[in-house]
Motif scaffolding. Sequence first.
Motif, PDB file in Angstrom:
ATOM      1  N   SER A   1      -6.677  13.236  91.802  1.00 27.28           N
ATOM      2  CA  SER A   1      -8.050  13.180  92.306  1.00 27.28           C
ATOM      3  C   SER A   1      -8.995  13.070  91.120  1.00 27.28           C
ATOM      4  CB  SER A   1      -8.380  14.418  93.153  1.00 27.28           C
ATOM      5  OG  SER A   1      -8.343  15.570  92.341  1.00 27.28           O
ATOM      6  N   ALA A   2     -10.150  12.514  91.358  1.00 29.15           N
ATOM      7  CA  ALA A   2     -11.115  12.324  90.280  1.00 29.15           C
ATOM      8  C   ALA A   2     -12.509  12.683  90.766  1.00 29.15           C
ATOM      9  CB  ALA A   2     -11.101  10.869  89.804  1.00 29.15           C
ATOM     10  N   THR A   3     -13.266  13.329  89.913  1.00 29.90           N
ATOM     11  CA  THR A   3     -14.657  13.644  90.200  1.00 29.90           C
ATOM     12  C   THR A   3     -15.538  12.759  89.332  1.00 29.90           C
ATOM     13  OG1 THR A   3     -14.142  15.950  90.721  1.00 29.90           O
ATOM     14  CG2 THR A   3     -16.429  15.437  90.182  1.00 29.90           C
ATOM     15  N   LEU A   4     -16.368  11.962  89.965  1.00 31.15           N
ATOM     16  CA  LEU A   4     -17.271  11.071  89.247  1.00 31.15           C
ATOM     17  C   LEU A   4     -18.698  11.570  89.392  1.00 31.15           C
ATOM     18  CD1 LEU A   4     -15.908   7.533  90.237  1.00 31.15           C
ATOM     19  CD2 LEU A   4     -15.269   8.962  88.293  1.00 31.15           C
ATOM     20  N   TYR A   5     -19.440  11.452  88.327  1.00 30.40           N
ATOM     21  CA  TYR A   5     -20.833  11.887  88.333  1.00 30.40           C
ATOM     22  C   TYR A   5     -21.733  10.663  88.376  1.00 30.40           C
ATOM     23  CZ  TYR A   5     -19.033  16.475  87.172  1.00 30.40           C
ATOM     24  OH  TYR A   5     -18.367  17.667  87.212  1.00 30.40           O
ATOM     25  N   PHE A   6     -22.670  10.707  89.293  1.00 33.80           N
ATOM     26  CA  PHE A   6     -23.564   9.578  89.539  1.00 33.80           C
ATOM     27  C   PHE A   6     -24.892   9.756  88.810  1.00 33.80           C
ATOM     28  CE2 PHE A   6     -25.997   6.437  91.735  1.00 33.80           C
ATOM     29  CZ  PHE A   6     -27.215   7.030  92.050  1.00 33.80           C
ATOM     30  N   ARG A   7     -25.392   8.636  88.288  1.00 30.19           N
ATOM     31  CA  ARG A   7     -26.740   8.621  87.707  1.00 30.19           C
ATOM     32  C   ARG A   7     -27.458   7.365  88.169  1.00 30.19           C
ATOM     33  NH1 ARG A   7     -28.607   8.063  81.354  1.00 30.19           N
ATOM     34  NH2 ARG A   7     -30.850   8.158  81.758  1.00 30.19           N
ATOM     35  N   ASP A   8     -28.699   7.540  88.597  1.00 32.87           N
ATOM     36  CA  ASP A   8     -29.502   6.413  89.039  1.00 32.87           C
ATOM     37  C   ASP A   8     -30.109   5.724  87.821  1.00 32.87           C
ATOM     38  OD1 ASP A   8     -32.566   6.092  91.016  1.00 32.87           O
ATOM     39  OD2 ASP A   8     -31.078   4.616  90.381  1.00 32.87           O
ATOM     40  N   LEU A   9     -29.792   4.446  87.616  1.00 33.50           N
ATOM     41  CA  LEU A   9     -30.312   3.686  86.479  1.00 33.50           C
ATOM     42  C   LEU A   9     -31.695   3.109  86.744  1.00 33.50           C
ATOM     43  CD1 LEU A   9     -27.093   1.734  85.411  1.00 33.50           C
ATOM     44  CD2 LEU A   9     -28.045   3.831  84.408  1.00 33.50           C
ATOM     45  N   GLY A  10     -32.190   3.278  87.953  1.00 30.21           N
ATOM     46  CA  GLY A  10     -33.502   2.752  88.284  1.00 30.21           C
ATOM     47  C   GLY A  10     -33.427   1.309  88.758  1.00 30.21           C
ATOM     48  N   PRO A  11     -34.553   0.756  89.182  1.00 31.47           N
ATOM     49  CA  PRO A  11     -34.578  -0.639  89.652  1.00 31.47           C
ATOM     50  C   PRO A  11     -34.066  -1.595  88.581  1.00 31.47           C
ATOM     51  CG  PRO A  11     -36.637   0.479  90.169  1.00 31.47           C
ATOM     52  CD  PRO A  11     -35.870   1.405  89.275  1.00 31.47           C
ATOM     53  N   GLN A  12     -33.342  -2.630  89.002  1.00 33.38           N
ATOM     54  CA  GLN A  12     -32.722  -3.587  88.098  1.00 33.38           C
ATOM     55  C   GLN A  12     -33.214  -5.005  88.385  1.00 33.38           C
ATOM     56  OE1 GLN A  12     -30.059  -2.466  85.754  1.00 33.38           O
ATOM     57  NE2 GLN A  12     -31.047  -0.554  86.351  1.00 33.38           N
ATOM     58  N   LEU A  13     -33.176  -5.834  87.346  1.00 34.93           N
ATOM     59  CA  LEU A  13     -33.492  -7.252  87.489  1.00 34.93           C
ATOM     60  C   LEU A  13     -32.341  -8.076  86.921  1.00 34.93           C
ATOM     61  CD1 LEU A  13     -37.257  -7.522  86.422  1.00 34.93           C
ATOM     62  CD2 LEU A  13     -36.326  -7.638  88.731  1.00 34.93           C
ATOM     63  N   GLY A  14     -32.037  -9.194  87.555  1.00 34.81           N
ATOM     64  CA  GLY A  14     -31.017 -10.110  87.043  1.00 34.81           C
ATOM     65  C   GLY A  14     -31.495 -10.760  85.758  1.00 34.81           C
ATOM     66  N   TRP A  15     -30.547 -11.238  84.945  1.00 35.88           N
ATOM     67  CA  TRP A  15     -30.886 -11.786  83.630  1.00 35.88           C
ATOM     68  C   TRP A  15     -31.819 -12.990  83.724  1.00 35.88           C
ATOM     69  CZ3 TRP A  15     -30.586  -8.885  79.701  1.00 35.88           C
ATOM     70  CH2 TRP A  15     -29.566  -7.942  79.571  1.00 35.88           C
ATOM     71  N   THR A  16     -31.655 -13.816  84.733  1.00 35.31           N
ATOM     72  CA  THR A  16     -32.534 -14.983  84.859  1.00 35.31           C
ATOM     73  C   THR A  16     -33.978 -14.553  85.031  1.00 35.31           C
ATOM     74  OG1 THR A  16     -30.768 -16.325  85.839  1.00 35.31           O
ATOM     75  CG2 THR A  16     -33.030 -17.056  86.180  1.00 35.31           C
ATOM     76  N   MET A  17     -34.211 -13.589  85.897  1.00 31.42           N
ATOM     77  CA  MET A  17     -35.566 -13.097  86.111  1.00 31.42           C
ATOM     78  C   MET A  17     -36.112 -12.408  84.866  1.00 31.42           C
ATOM     79  SD  MET A  17     -36.697 -14.026  88.974  1.00 31.42           S
ATOM     80  CE  MET A  17     -38.167 -13.004  88.911  1.00 31.42           C
ATOM     81  N   VAL A  18     -35.244 -11.707  84.151  1.00 30.26           N
ATOM     82  CA  VAL A  18     -35.665 -11.026  82.925  1.00 30.26           C
ATOM     83  C   VAL A  18     -36.183 -12.030  81.911  1.00 30.26           C
ATOM     84  CG1 VAL A  18     -34.849  -9.742  80.906  1.00 30.26           C
ATOM     85  CG2 VAL A  18     -34.165  -9.028  83.206  1.00 30.26           C
ATOM     86  N   PHE A  19     -35.409 -13.085  81.673  1.00 31.85           N
ATOM     87  CA  PHE A  19     -35.803 -14.070  80.664  1.00 31.85           C
ATOM     88  C   PHE A  19     -37.021 -14.874  81.101  1.00 31.85           C
ATOM     89  CE2 PHE A  19     -31.232 -13.784  79.201  1.00 31.85           C
ATOM     90  CZ  PHE A  19     -31.555 -13.081  78.042  1.00 31.85           C
ATOM     91  N   LEU A  20     -37.113 -15.192  82.378  1.00 31.03           N
ATOM     92  CA  LEU A  20     -38.286 -15.915  82.857  1.00 31.03           C
ATOM     93  C   LEU A  20     -39.547 -15.088  82.629  1.00 31.03           C
ATOM     94  CD1 LEU A  20     -37.010 -17.509  86.204  1.00 31.03           C
ATOM     95  CD2 LEU A  20     -37.406 -18.655  84.024  1.00 31.03           C
TER      96      LEU A  20
END
Length: 313
Positions: free
Chosen positions: A79-98
């Motif tokens: 069994s495995a316990t994973l810890y979650f963290r919210d990275l916040g809103p994300q944008l795809g690379w195309t939108m980032v560069f534009l």
Amino acid sequence: PLHWDSFFKLSIRLILCVEILDSKTKEQLCFLDKVSDIKSLFHKSYPKWYPARQALRLDPKGKALRNDDLLQNLPVGTSATLYFRDLGPQLGWTMVFLAEYIGPLLIYLLFYFRVPYIYNHKYTLTSSSHHVVNLACACHSFHYIKRLFETIFVHRFSNGTMPLRATLRNCAYYWGFAAWLAYYINHPLYTPPSYGKTQVRYALIIFLCEAGNFSVHWSLNSLKCEGAKCRRFPNPSKNPFTWLFFFVSCPNYTYEVGAWVGLSIMTQCVPVALFTFLGFIQMSIWAKGKHKTYTREFKDYPNFRMPILPFIL
């Protein structure tokens, strides 16, 4: 009937379970019994947190697991316990560069045309009498138009994303520098380069590194890749601009720096030189990382190649 090998794999999948806790409150957020597509399954339970927004870790302070990591290959038991963290809103690379590139293009033109409230009102909507100012605007605009074209038609992006806050920080950097250097180059009191037309001509020749930058990007686009991973490393082609691959791993960065050096000499403007210097530092870091990846993944990678500057760096 199942073979032993198949039964073993099936048994592991049935025994393994995933418990996802909030890294701060330790509250159980989700309990899964599959190791594949953990983020997608978690997204079904919590639609707010789409896969690109999730960071899953084995330890609250540990390194985030990669999307291609399998639970069977991690140092866990049944069994495995994973810890979650919210990275916040994300944008795809195309939108980032534009977003990063449209801003500098438009901002520079506002200063070039001297729209109201930038300079003294008597200079509103006037034009500079210096030829180098017009040439600098053409070069700056060409640079960012080329980048936008490459973003849409040339570059091949992975499914990765960038956090919105990081995108805003990058935009502030690019947009802020564009406004700073444009303010001085297009200022009514701007002084042309010390050596006049001769300096401008040689600087324009150096700026033609833009052609090399585009050629390298086009060459990289032709590599056969599966997602972000390529089966072979880039090599020179019949295009002379790609021959820099004989000496460096990332000639696109070399040409990029060269183009900005040319614009710095052309305008003889401190903000442009500072932007060039900071860009060189950042691209050197990226080039070293890419060079390290090449040497690690390909045993036949040429030993004499440097990351960004031939024989030096």
